[in-house]
Structure formats: C-alpha cells, structure tokens
Motif scaffolding. Structure first.
Motif, mmCIF file in Angstrom:
data_model
loop_
_atom_site.group_PDB
_atom_site.id
_atom_site.type_symbol
_atom_site.label_atom_id
_atom_site.label_comp_id
_atom_site.label_asym_id
_atom_site.label_seq_id
_atom_site.Cartn_x
_atom_site.Cartn_y
_atom_site.Cartn_z
ATOM 1 N N GLY A 77 -9.985 36.858 -7.763
ATOM 2 C CA GLY A 77 -10.843 37.726 -7.387
ATOM 3 C C GLY A 77 -11.426 37.542 -5.679
ATOM 4 O O GLY A 77 -12.384 37.832 -5.376
ATOM 5 N N CYS A 78 -10.217 37.474 -4.857
ATOM 6 C CA CYS A 78 -10.479 37.333 -3.482
ATOM 7 C C CYS A 78 -11.637 36.324 -3.123
ATOM 8 O O CYS A 78 -12.331 37.128 -2.277
ATOM 9 N N ARG A 79 -11.673 35.307 -3.539
ATOM 10 C CA ARG A 79 -12.769 34.470 -3.358
ATOM 11 C C ARG A 79 -12.778 33.832 -2.022
ATOM 12 O O ARG A 79 -13.860 33.277 -1.455
ATOM 13 N N GLY A 80 -11.764 33.548 -1.464
ATOM 14 C CA GLY A 80 -11.901 32.980 -0.280
ATOM 15 C C GLY A 80 -11.641 33.630 1.093
ATOM 16 O O GLY A 80 -12.455 33.332 2.097
ATOM 17 N N VAL A 81 -10.950 34.629 1.202
ATOM 18 C CA VAL A 81 -11.175 35.564 2.459
ATOM 19 C C VAL A 81 -12.466 35.842 2.791
ATOM 20 O O VAL A 81 -12.782 36.239 4.114
ATOM 21 N N PRO A 82 -13.524 36.031 2.190
ATOM 22 C CA PRO A 82 -14.867 36.625 2.815
ATOM 23 C C PRO A 82 -15.400 35.604 3.854
ATOM 24 O O PRO A 82 -15.969 35.942 4.963
ATOM 25 N N LEU B 105 -13.119 33.699 5.630
ATOM 26 C CA LEU B 105 -12.266 34.054 6.853
ATOM 27 C C LEU B 105 -13.041 35.318 7.704
ATOM 28 O O LEU B 105 -13.339 35.163 8.849
ATOM 29 N N ILE B 106 -13.183 36.275 7.100
ATOM 30 C CA ILE B 106 -13.787 37.479 7.537
ATOM 31 C C ILE B 106 -14.933 37.254 8.405
ATOM 32 O O ILE B 106 -15.292 37.755 9.301
ATOM 33 N N GLU B 107 -15.817 36.433 7.682
ATOM 34 C CA GLU B 107 -17.127 36.217 8.351
ATOM 35 C C GLU B 107 -17.079 35.506 9.718
ATOM 36 O O GLU B 107 -17.823 35.729 10.717
ATOM 37 N N ARG B 108 -15.909 34.591 9.713
ATOM 38 C CA ARG B 108 -15.664 33.998 11.080
ATOM 39 C C ARG B 108 -15.049 34.790 12.291
ATOM 40 O O ARG B 108 -15.108 34.365 13.149
ATOM 41 N N LEU B 109 -14.577 35.718 11.861
ATOM 42 C CA LEU B 109 -13.659 36.558 12.758
ATOM 43 C C LEU B 109 -14.356 36.843 14.037
ATOM 44 O O LEU B 109 -13.590 36.703 15.222
ATOM 45 N N PRO B 110 -15.605 37.435 14.165
ATOM 46 C CA PRO B 110 -16.185 37.567 15.591
ATOM 47 C C PRO B 110 -16.125 36.427 16.484
ATOM 48 O O PRO B 110 -16.236 36.737 17.577
#
Length: 382
Positions: free
Chosen positions: A138-143, A145-150
């Motif tokens: 369910g794509c549980r990890g990548v959120p 990572l995305i949260e840290r991108l900025p």
C-alpha cells in the motif's frame, strides 16, 4: 556497464526484503554503494522504527531536477514453486531470474550502476534517487520521504517511477483502497444455534452487498474510457470465519478492494460498504441480537491522473523511443508524487505480467534499454 548492473542486481535480490519487516540489510547495501562513490545519502526512517527510505542527490540540489523512484521491498514467494532459488540471481541466456528482478530491483540496479556516470556528467540540474519501503502493501513508506523533500532539495520538475512498463512511459493509473471489515458475534455449540450469535451470516450479507455495489459501478459509472475497465472496480477478496463446523462462528472478517478512476476517490466507494456494515449492526440491535463491528484500512494510494502538461511525457518518449501508454491497471507510488505537486510518470524495465509470479525474470536487453534512458536523462540535465 551491463556487468555492473547484473552485479548490483545479484546483491539486491539476495535480500528477501519482504514488506512489513525490517529492511536494514538492503538499506545498508545501498548505502555502501553510495559511499563507494562518495555520494551523501539521507536515511528517512518510518514510524515503525525498523525500516527506512533512502534519498540521494547527484548534481546541484538547489536547482529543479528529476526524481528516479523505486522501492526496495518485494512480495513473498510463499506457496510458489520456483525452478531456482528465488533469492539468488539465476542467469539463463538473456534472462536473469530471481524474486524482484522485474518488480523492481532491476530498475534500482540500473539507477545505482549509473551513479558513477551521473557523477562524471556536468549536471546543471540534479538527479535525485528515491528508494522506499513497504510499497507492496500500500505504498506505506514513500509518504515519509515525500514529506521530507522540501528540506532536501528544490522542488523537482518531475518524477520517474521505474515500475515495470516494458520501458513505455505510462501516463496514468487507478487509485486503490483495501479494507478489512470485522463482525463479532458469540460462540456456542452448533446443537443449539439460538444460544450463540453467528457472525458468518451477516458477513455473507455484506459480501452480497459488495457484489451488488460492484455491479452498479460497472453499469452506472462514473466512466473514463482511458482505462480498462473504464470504471471503478470493487471486489470482496477474502472471507474468514469459523474454526469447526460444530462451533457457531463468533467472528468473521471480509477484505475488500476498490480500484477507482481519477476523479472518484476510493474512499467514496468503501464508505458505502462501511455504511452497510453499520446498518447490519443496527438491524441486529433492533432485533435484540448483539453484534460488534469494526473496520480498518489495509492499503491506500491515489490515482495518477492523465497529465495536463505533456512535458514529462514528451521527454520520456524522446528518451525511450517509445510512444506513451495511456493507462495501466496496476498502481504505483506515482500517484503520491503527483498529489504532492510533482509531475510523475511510470517507466521501467520488465513486464508487469512477470511480477509476483514464480520464476520472475528480467531480460538483459531490458536493463540495457533502461540504462540508455538514464544516460539520456543525464545528458538532458547537462
């Protein structure tokens, strides 16, 4: 270069990096690869405490560049009959077989093998490498990572998710939500069913409701002709209940899955099933029976809608030499990057029909095509 890809791929598939489990072993192997080339890599742990995402940048991180996105986990081989050890790369002519070769450690190996070439290029804009955990549940990890991108880089202009697409750029896919719905009654001896509360019967009612709702979605839409089938789908996939035929089952669980077209949130459909679950409980209470019901989400990711701006699609068609594919039936992390405001496309080596099956394999020619695409991307960023 092909030998370098195969060597890295052999190392990656040796890790049985199943979702829902600690992934430190494969994370350490990837970190070692970055360290070998003096590339700084950020470890982004998830709340579970035993698994992490990875993010690395080659080139100026303060300029907008492209993300190469892949996941490090693979599905289980349980119940499958393999001709070779699924966690040892088995070359057979053009084929390289092992769990994860296509989905999607082949892409990850190509990206890691390209690191020294990217470093040697005079990149005016960066290449970002994003590797996630627990995609397969369910794509549980990548959120996280995305949260840290900025805080890690300038806003990327695009994201290439390397799921197996036979190196054809894929423009869109459906969204998904999976749920478990639980009904609890009261156990008893089957010689007198009236003294218990059979949880299986209301669960069966719920399954029939799911069947009928799926039929309405197929007949009434909403429809989007760019997808096959051109409407949201709903199914009950698992029904669990009972321990013995002479015991009244005191618990039943139903697992359902919705795959929805863009513009229809999967939660809108599952909300109708949850509402029926509550109605079943209310009817039982009105009749003096005692049922307890609950529900929980098992997996969820948003749809990837067709792009309004074709810039990324045009670039990928140029780099791969292949026309875009409008949509696919499987889901990816691309929808999450899109939801975060980063244009995303799916394009990677291998064919989805080989994924999750016994004797999964990738072709050497597919890895070479991926390498060529990545080289072209690097040249575009110079």
């Amino acid at each position: 270069m092909t030998a370098a890809i195969e060597s890295i791929l052999a190392d990656l598939v040796a890790f049985p990096s199943l979702p829902g489990r600690a992934n430190a072993a494969i994370v350490d192997r990837v970190l070692a690869e970055f360290a070998r080339h003096n590339v700084e890599c950020t470890v982004i742990p998830g709340p579970e405490g035993d698994r992490s995402n990875l993010f690395a940048t080659i080139g100026p991180r303060d300029r907008p560049g492209y993300i190469l996105s892949g996941h490090m986990d693979v599905v289980s081989t349980e119940g499958q009959s393999w001709a070779t050890d699924p966690f040892r790369l088995a070359p057979d002519g053009e084929r390289l077989a092992a769990r994860g070769t296509t989905d999607m450690k082949g892409f990850v190996a190509c990206v890691l093998a390209m690191v020294p070439e990217f470093l040697a290029m005079p990149l005016a804009r960066p290449v970002h490498i994003a590797l996630s955990y627990d995609e397969e549940i369910g794509c549980r990890g990548v959120p996280y990572l995305i949260e840290r991108l900025p805080s890690l880089c300038a806003r990327p202009v695009g994201c290439i998710v390397g799921e197996p697409s036979e190196m054809r750029p894929v423009l869109s896919h459906k969204g998904k939500q999976a749920m478990e719905l639980v009904i609890e009654g009261q156990a008893g001896h089957s010689s007198n069913p009236a003294l218990g509360e059979n949880a299986l019967y209301p669960a069966a009612e719920l399954v029939l409701f799911v069947r009928d709702l799926a039929g309405r979605l197929a007949n009434e839409g909403p429809f989007d002709a760019r997808f096959d089938p051109p409407h949201a789908t709903l199914q009950a996939g698992i029904l669990r209940s009972g321990n013995a035929v002479n015991i009244i089952p005191d618990r039943a669980s139903v697992e359902i899955e919705v795959r929805s077209v863009p513009g229809l949130q999967p939660s809108v459909v599952t909300a109708k099933v949850v509402s029926e679950l509550m109605a079943i409980s209310d009817r039982a209470r009105a009749e003096g029976r005692h049922l307890r019901v609950s529900h929980r989400e098992l997996a969820s990711y948003p749809a990837l809608p067709p792009p309004e701006d074709r810039s990324l699609a045009d670039l990928m068609e140029q780099l791969t030499g292949q026309p875009s594919l409008q949509s696919v039936s499987y889901g990816t992390e691309a929808g999450l990057f899109h939801a975060a405001g980063i244009p995303a496309i799916v394009c990677g080596p291998g064919a989805i029909v080989r994924a999750h099956r016994a004797d999964e394999f990738i072709l050497k020619s597919e890895l070479a095509a991926c390498r060529s695409m990545l080289r072209g991307l690097g040249a575009n960023l110079c």
